[in-house]
Design a protein around this motif. Structure first.
Motif, PDB file in Angstrom:
ATOM      1  N   ARG A  53       0.834  -1.214   0.000  1.00  0.00           N
ATOM      2  CA  ARG A  53       0.000   0.000   0.000  1.00  0.00           C
ATOM      3  C   ARG A  53       0.861   1.254   0.000  1.00  0.00           C
ATOM      4  NH1 ARG A  53      -4.748   0.445   4.324  1.00  0.00           N
ATOM      5  NH2 ARG A  53      -5.441  -1.327   3.067  1.00  0.00           N
ATOM      6  N   SER A  54       1.983   1.209   0.704  1.00  0.00           N
ATOM      7  CA  SER A  54       2.872   2.372   0.737  1.00  0.00           C
ATOM      8  C   SER A  54       3.408   2.677  -0.665  1.00  0.00           C
ATOM      9  CB  SER A  54       4.022   2.114   1.713  1.00  0.00           C
ATOM     10  OG  SER A  54       4.915   3.198   1.728  1.00  0.00           O
ATOM     11  N   ARG A  55       3.748   1.630  -1.418  1.00  0.00           N
ATOM     12  CA  ARG A  55       4.219   1.853  -2.785  1.00  0.00           C
ATOM     13  C   ARG A  55       3.077   2.375  -3.669  1.00  0.00           C
ATOM     14  NH1 ARG A  55       6.817  -3.084  -1.677  1.00  0.00           N
ATOM     15  NH2 ARG A  55       5.167  -4.216  -2.768  1.00  0.00           N
ATOM     16  N   ARG A  56       1.873   1.801  -3.487  1.00  0.00           N
ATOM     17  CA  ARG A  56       0.749   2.220  -4.301  1.00  0.00           C
ATOM     18  C   ARG A  56       0.389   3.690  -4.050  1.00  0.00           C
ATOM     19  NH1 ARG A  56      -2.955  -0.899  -2.217  1.00  0.00           N
ATOM     20  NH2 ARG A  56      -2.274  -2.700  -3.427  1.00  0.00           N
ATOM     21  N   MET A  57       0.442   4.106  -2.797  1.00  0.00           N
ATOM     22  CA  MET A  57       0.074   5.474  -2.436  1.00  0.00           C
ATOM     23  C   MET A  57       1.270   6.430  -2.453  1.00  0.00           C
ATOM     24  SD  MET A  57      -2.643   4.765   0.691  1.00  0.00           S
ATOM     25  CE  MET A  57      -3.161   6.486   0.713  1.00  0.00           C
ATOM     26  N   PHE A  84      -6.962   0.511  -1.764  1.00  0.00           N
ATOM     27  CA  PHE A  84      -7.167  -0.939  -1.855  1.00  0.00           C
ATOM     28  C   PHE A  84      -6.886  -1.474  -3.250  1.00  0.00           C
ATOM     29  CE2 PHE A  84     -10.151   0.707   1.359  1.00  0.00           C
ATOM     30  CZ  PHE A  84      -9.646   0.052   2.481  1.00  0.00           C
ATOM     31  N   GLY A  85      -6.450  -0.597  -4.173  1.00  0.00           N
ATOM     32  CA  GLY A  85      -6.114  -1.016  -5.522  1.00  0.00           C
ATOM     33  C   GLY A  85      -7.265  -0.988  -6.503  1.00  0.00           C
ATOM     34  N   GLY A  90     -13.894   3.436 -11.846  1.00  0.00           N
ATOM     35  CA  GLY A  90     -14.952   2.454 -11.668  1.00  0.00           C
ATOM     36  C   GLY A  90     -15.847   2.762 -10.497  1.00  0.00           C
ATOM     37  N   ILE A  91     -15.315   3.418  -9.466  1.00  0.00           N
ATOM     38  CA  ILE A  91     -16.114   3.809  -8.309  1.00  0.00           C
ATOM     39  C   ILE A  91     -16.926   5.068  -8.621  1.00  0.00           C
ATOM     40  CG2 ILE A  91     -16.011   4.503  -5.880  1.00  0.00           C
ATOM     41  CD1 ILE A  91     -13.366   2.996  -5.685  1.00  0.00           C
ATOM     42  N   LEU A  92     -16.320   5.978  -9.381  1.00  0.00           N
ATOM     43  CA  LEU A  92     -16.940   7.273  -9.628  1.00  0.00           C
ATOM     44  C   LEU A  92     -18.211   7.159 -10.475  1.00  0.00           C
ATOM     45  CD1 LEU A  92     -16.716  10.361  -9.340  1.00  0.00           C
ATOM     46  CD2 LEU A  92     -15.380  10.372 -11.451  1.00  0.00           C
TER      47      LEU A  92
END
Length: 503
Positions: A53-57, A84-85, A90-92
């Motif tokens: 998660r640290s890398r993703r964010m 959460f990836g 897709g959420i919007l």
């Protein structure tokens, strides 16, 4: 006009950039995005998830560097991923769709009803209707939306659904509702004592008899309009459209509106093959055709008064189409009622889980889920538009050009609709633009109470989870909407008042 729009767009872009960095920075420092992982008992697995998660964010980079990375991805059309990836795009999409369903109906109804009733209140200044409306507006405006939502859940959903098991209106309730209707119409009609008493008596008796007939016939379990009601409502709508847009000075506009309504009634008699199970594209196409037929009839029947006849006939056609639409919805009600076990008013969510039905049943399901949150939003907005419209109309009615119009011998309807009303809309347009832009961002409290997964829910969830990408997506939609609608308001000023030049 083009130079004005370009200048406004440039200024708006820089404003949004500055605001977006503030929102990104505030969200990033609002808490610990790893808090949900620190309680995992398996330390090795927890550390792997924390590192991923640290890398993703990009938590190892300064906030400004992370903001620039998000901005660069945005320029390529990528809204990024949440912590959460999951793709934010897709959420919007579903969130915007849910919010638009929720707020557009409430906002449009609040504008139409609020402006109309506010203008009538101004024209009946210091009457019983004006005082009653003023009291109601301040009452609605002071109500907390969360309290209104809870009361609606209890009394407009739970109690109403229970009442539908044996839908019979008690005589005392019929009497009270008849008296309330009589008082309302007495205040609206106004006039001398005899006229007001006559209005009170007629409205009270008609309302009481109507409610008794509906209760005795079992209409609430198997409703519908039927041919007679469709004919009466369509012809009445034609008369009302003519009065509103053209007046009764010439007969051609009224004739055109009545002919258009007659064409709609004939269509209703043979409409079952077309409207048995349509889709929204078909409904939209029929609405366009109806308005087009109204314009054609108004042009050829209106004669030399076609400029007044065409809009009256078009509005009559649209109203008749709406009556037919409502009749088909009501015809499907009994079937839908049995499928939802006699509880058509829902208190949670945007739709019944796993519900599948035809166009009309699906429409009733959407209405059943929309009616409570729409009402909650409508009450507060209605109060605001009513007061603004009344104040604006009273100010305009005292202007010199209104007195000049009266001195020229114009009818009061022409003075109000073509001179006063158009100018009274100028300050209201600003409120409309801000309201439309703001509500697209979601109704946070209402969505939470009624369980809607809309923009407001996405925004609150992003803040709680210290997740900048969903919050930034919310900001882009809400901020962009406000910019666009305020620009449209500036353009509308020039149309409403020729003295204003956009430049």
């Amino acid at each position: 006009m083009a130079a004005f729009m370009v200048r406004r767009l440039v200024i708006s872009v820089f404003t949004l950039l500055a605001a977006s960095f503030i929102v990104f920075w505030g969200t990033s420092i609002a808490g610990d995005p790893m808090s949900d992982l620190r309680g995992i008992q398996d330390e090795g697995d927890a550390q792997q998830q924390i590192d991923a998660r640290s890398r993703r964010m990009r938590l190892g980079d300064p906030i400004f560097v992370r903001y620039l990375a998000w901005l660069g991805a945005l320029l390529t059309g990528d809204l990024g991923e949440n912590k959460f990836g999951q793709s934010v795009s897709g959420i919007l999409g579903p969130a915007v769709s849910a919010t638009m369903q929720l707020v557009v109906a409430a906002t449009v109804l609040a504008i139409v009803l609020g402006v109309t009733i506010g203008i009538v209140s101004a024209l009946r200044q210091y009457s019983g209707f004006d005082y009653s409306l003023t009291f109601a507006a301040f009452l609605f405006f002071s109500l907390p939306v969360f309290w209104v939502a809870v009361m609606l859940k209890q009394y407009a959903a739970i109690d109403f659904n229970n009442w539908l098991r044996d839908p019979e209106i008690a005589v005392p309730v019929i009497v009270v509702l008849g008296l309330v209707s009589g008082l309302a119409w007495m205040a609206i009609v106004g006039g001398d004592r005899q006229r007001r008493l006559t209005s009170f008596g007629v409205a009270a008796v008609v309302t009481a008899l109507g409610l008794w007939a509906l209760s005795a016939s079992g209409w609430f379990t198997d409703p519908g309009l039927g041919l007679i009601a469709v004919v009466i409502l369509s012809l009445g709508g034609a008369v009302g459209a003519t009065f509103l847009l053209a007046g009764f000075r010439y007969r051609q506009p009224l004739t055109a509106a009545l002919v258009t309504a007659g064409i709609g009634i004939v269509f209703y008699l043979f409409s079952e093959p077309v409207l048995e199970d349509p889709n929204w594209l078909m409904i939209l196409l029929l609405a366009v055709i109806a308005v087009g037929v109204g314009l054609v009839v108004g042009r050829y029947v209106g004669g030399i008064h076609r400029r007044q006849a065409m809009p009256a006939a078009a509005l009559s056609a649209f109203f008749t189409g709406g009556v037919i639409f409502i009749d088909y919805l009501l015809q499907a009600y009994s079937t839908y009622l049995s499928r939802v076990r006699g509880r058509p008013i829902s208190t949670i969510g945007a739709g019944t889980p796993n519900f599948q039905g035809d166009f009309w049943e699906s429409g009733l399901d959407s209405i059943g889920h929309l009616i409570l949150p729409t009402t909650a939003l409508l009450l507060i907005s209605f109060a605001v538009y009513t007061r603004y419209s009344r104040a604006s109309m009273l100010e305009v009615m005292n202007q010199d050009y209104v007195r000049t119009a009266r001195s020229k011998g114009l009818t009061e309807r022409t003075v109000v609709t073509k001179h006063a009303f158009r100018n009274a809309l100028i300050p209201i347009t600003t409120l409309m633009a801000f309201d439309f832009g703001a509500v697209i961002g979601g109704a946070v409290i209402t969505e939470r109470v009624f369980g809607w997964q809309g923009m407001g829910h996405m925004f609150i969830k992003g803040l709680q989870e210290v997740d900048p990408p969903p919050v930034m997506a919310f900001f882009l939609v809400a901020g962009g909407s406000i910019v666009v609608f305020n620009m449209l308001a500036d353009i509308a000023y020039a149309y409403l008042d020729p003295r204003i030049r956009v430049g």
